[in-house]
Design an enzyme around this catalytic site. Structure first.
Site, PDB file in Angstrom:
ATOM      1  N   HIS A   1       0.867  -1.182   0.000  1.00  0.00           N
ATOM      2  CA  HIS A   1       0.000   0.000   0.000  1.00  0.00           C
ATOM      3  C   HIS A   1       0.901   1.228   0.000  1.00  0.00           C
ATOM      4  CE1 HIS A   1      -3.399   2.624   0.971  1.00  0.00           C
ATOM      5  NE2 HIS A   1      -2.499   3.299   1.660  1.00  0.00           N
TER       6      HIS A   1
ATOM      7  N   SER B   1      -7.919   2.692   8.933  1.00  0.00           N
ATOM      8  CA  SER B   1      -8.483   2.693   7.589  1.00  0.00           C
ATOM      9  C   SER B   1      -7.650   1.835   6.631  1.00  0.00           C
ATOM     10  CB  SER B   1      -8.563   4.144   7.105  1.00  0.00           C
ATOM     11  OG  SER B   1      -8.900   4.200   5.757  1.00  0.00           O
TER      12      SER B   1
ATOM     13  N   ARG C   1     -14.571  11.572   8.263  1.00  0.00           N
ATOM     14  CA  ARG C   1     -13.251  12.164   8.554  1.00  0.00           C
ATOM     15  C   ARG C   1     -13.006  13.336   7.623  1.00  0.00           C
ATOM     16  NH1 ARG C   1      -9.375   7.484   7.572  1.00  0.00           N
ATOM     17  NH2 ARG C   1      -7.744   9.042   7.808  1.00  0.00           N
TER      18      ARG C   1
ATOM     19  N   LYS D   1      -8.404  -2.637   5.632  1.00  0.00           N
ATOM     20  CA  LYS D   1      -8.680  -3.096   4.265  1.00  0.00           C
ATOM     21  C   LYS D   1      -7.660  -4.148   3.833  1.00  0.00           C
ATOM     22  CE  LYS D   1      -9.158   1.231   3.223  1.00  0.00           C
ATOM     23  NZ  LYS D   1      -9.310   2.564   2.696  1.00  0.00           N
TER      24      LYS D   1
ATOM     25  N   ASP E   1     -15.255   1.468   7.209  1.00  0.00           N
ATOM     26  CA  ASP E   1     -14.300   2.468   6.704  1.00  0.00           C
ATOM     27  C   ASP E   1     -14.982   3.456   5.769  1.00  0.00           C
ATOM     28  OD1 ASP E   1     -11.596   3.569   6.305  1.00  0.00           O
ATOM     29  OD2 ASP E   1     -11.879   2.862   4.254  1.00  0.00           O
TER      30      ASP E   1
END
Ligand code: IUR
Length: 463
Positions: free
Chosen positions: A90, A191, A176, A195, A169
Site C-alpha cells: 500500500h 483505515s 473524517r 482493508k 471504513d
C-alpha cells in the site's frame, strides 16, 4: 441492536476519549458496530473522530479499532496452499506514483498471489484505479469470487473496494473528510490496515512517502505513521514492513493517468525511467524476502529485475488486463514491443512545451505544483465520485541533475482546453528549480526500510 451496543452509552464513551481516557476493546467493538449498523448518531461519530484526533490512541486501542473495522464486512479466505503466497503493498500516495502497475504483475511472475484492492484518486494524488480505467475495457469491479478466480488463473488483480468489504471504513472515511480528522495516525492506520487485513495477506509492505508532495512533509512524521501501520499489521498476523520513500519530484517522467499507463508499460518492457525501476525492484524485493520467496533482500531485487527484463511480468500484466475485461487485441497490442500506445489510449487534443529560462543544472521539480496545475486542467477530483479527464498530464523532458540550456523544452503538457492560462504557465515554470552544478545533491528515493519484527537485519545498502 446487539447486546454490546445496548450496554454502551456512546455519549459517555465520547466524554471518556475527549478527556484523554483509554477505550476498552469492548467499547471500540460497540462503536464500530454502531457505525456499521447506523445505530449511533452521525454527530456522535464525528465527535468521537475529533476526540481521537485530539487525544490519539494507545497501540491497544488502534489495534482493536483496526480489527473491528476489518471484520465489519467480508474477509477473504484463500486456499490453504496459498498460505505464504498472498502479498500486497500500500502506498500513502504520491505524484506520478504508478508503482503498483508494474509491481503487481512482477510479484505474480515471481509466484506470489496479489489481490490488490486499490482506490480512486482524491486531491493531488492520482489513484491506481484511475490509471487502469484509462485502458479501454478495464473493469475494476470484480466480485470476491471473480478475484479468487483471477488469482487462480493469473496470480494478480487490481480491483476496487466492494460494497461488502470494510463497510465501517466507508462511513468513517466520509465523516473524517467532513470533520477535518483525516490526518490522525490511529484513524489512518485503522483505515489502511483494516482493508489490507480483509485481504487476508501473508505479507504487507507499506510505502510511506514523505516530502513536499506527500501527506507527511518530514521523515520523522512519516516514520511515526509507518511504525503504527507496521505494528498494527503485524498484530493482525500479516508480516508487515514499511519503506520510507522521498516524494518531492514526481516519480518517473510522466504524471497523469494515461501517460502513467504508458510509462508503466515501458517499465514492464525493461525500459522506462531509472527511479521507477529502482522503486519497483526495491519494494518487490522487500516483499519477496518478507514472504520467504527469496533468501535475501538483494536476491529478491534481482528476481524482480529479471522478470521486468525477460517479459514475464509483462505477460502477467497482459493476462490481468484480459481477465479484467480488456479485449485480447488491445491487451496484446499494448504489450507488444513496437506499439503505438495512442492507438488504444486516448491522447489529449493539445500538447504544449515550456522552455527553461536559464542555463544550469536541474536541481528540483516540485511535484506538488505540477499536480495542482493538472488538477485545475481536469485530471483530479475535489469530491469522491467526480469524473476526471484521464488524458490530461505532463511529460518531463529532463531528469534531476541534468544540464539544461536556456530555451530548451523541459516539460510537455497534455491538455484538452485550447490554451493554458498565464497563471498555469507561470506555476509550472516555477516548479522547475535550476542552479549551479555544485549545489545538486542526488538523493535516492528510498530512505529507510522498517522490517517486520521476525526478520533479522542484513546488509541492504541503506544507512
Ligand atoms: N488511504 C486510506 O485507505 N485511508 C486513509 O485514511 C488514507 C489513505 I489518509
Amino acid at each position: 441492536m446487539s447486546r454490546m451496543e445496548s450496554a454502551v452509552n456512546f455519549q459517555e464513551m465520547i466524554r471518556q476519549k475527549r478527556d484523554g481516557g483509554q477505550l476498552s476493546s469492548e467499547e471500540i467493538c460497540a462503536f464500530i458496530q454502531g457505525v456499521k449498523s447506523a445505530n449511533i448518531q452521525e454527530c456522535q461519530i464525528g465527535a468521537m473522530l475529533m476526540a481521537i484526533w485530539q487525544k490519539g490512541m494507545v497501540d491497544e486501542e488502534t489495534m482493536a479499532l483496526t480489527k473491528e473495522m476489518m471484520i465489519s464486512g467480508d474477509v477473504f479466505h484463500w486456499p490453504e496452499e496459498w498460505a505464504e503466497l498472498v502479498v500486497d503493498k500500500h502506498s500513502t500516495g504520491g505524484v506520478g506514483d504508478k508503482i503498483s502497475l508494474p509491481l503487481t504483475p512482477a510479484l505474480a511472475a515471481c509466484g506470489c498471489k496479489v489481490p490488490m484492492i486499490s482506490g480512486h484518486g482524491l486531491a493531488h494524488t492520482g489513484g491506481t484505479l484511475d490509471k487502469l480505467e484509462s485502458i479501454p475495457g478495464f473493469n475494476i469491479h470484480q466480485s470476491v469470487e471473480q478475484v479468487r478466480q483471477i488469482l487462480q488463473d493469473v496470480g494478480c488483480c487490481i480491483v476496487g473496494q466492494t460494497e461488502t468489504l470494510v463497510p465501517a471504513d466507508r462511513v468513517l472515511y466520509a465523516l473524517r473528510d467532513a470533520t477535518a480528522t483525516v490526518d490522525s495516525i490511529p484513524l489512518i492506520t485503522g483505515s489502511i490496515i483494516s482493508k489490507k487485513g480483509a485481504e487476508s495477506l501473508h505479507a504487507l509492505l507499506l510505502d510511506v512517502k514523505f516530502g513536499k508532495a506527500a501527506l507527511y512533509k518530514d521523515l520523522d512524521s512519516a516514520r511515526t505513521l509507518a511504525q503504527s501501520l507496521v505494528n498494527v499489521g503485524n498484530s493482525l498476523g500479516m508480516r508487515s514492513g514499511a519503506v520510507l520513500s522521498r516524494m518531492d519530484a514526481p516519480i518517473g517522467r510522466c504524471v497523469g493517468n494515461t501517460l502513467e499507463v504508458y510509462e508503466a508499460l515501458e517499465c514492464l518492457k525493461g525500459r522506462g525511467p531509472d527511479d521507477l525501476k529502482e522503486l519497483v525492484t526495491f519494494l518487490g524485493g522487500c516483499l519477496l524476502w518478507m514472504s520467504h520467496r527469496s533468501p535475501s533482500l538483494e536476491s529478491g531485487q534481482r528476481m524482480i529485475a529479471e522478470v521486468l527484463t525477460n517479459g514475464a511480468a509483462l505477460r502477467k500484466f497482459q493476462a490481468m488486463m484480459e481477465a479484467q475485461g480488456v479485449s485480447t487485441q488491445v491487451a496484446h497490442s499494448l504489450c507488444s514491443q513496437t506499439t503505438d500506445y495512442f492507438e488504444h489510449l486516448r491522447r489529449a487534443k493539445y500538447q504544449t512545451e515550456l522552455q527553461a529560462s536559464e542555463d544550469g543544472t536541474v536541481l528540483d521539480i516540485d511535484g506538488m505544483v505540477i499536480a495542482t496545475v493538472l488538477h485545475k486542467l481536469g485530471a483530479g477530483r475535489t469530491k469522491a465520485g467526480q469524473s476526471i479527464n484521464h488524458s490530461v498530464g505532463v511529460e518531463l523532458l529532463v531528469d534531476l541533475g541534468q544540464q539544461i540550456q536556456r530555451g530548451q523544452s523541459w516539460i510537455r503538457i497534455h491538455h484538452d482546453c485550447p490554451v493554458l492560462s498565464p497563471e498555469q504557465r507561470s506555476d509550472l515554470q516555477g516548479s522547475l528549480l535550476v542552479g549551479g552544478r555544485d549545489t545538486y545533491q542526488p538523493r535516492p528515493r528510498v530512505a529507510e526500510f522498517i522490517q517486520p519484527p521476525d526478520i533479522r537485519p542484513t546488509q541492504h545498502g541503506l544507512s
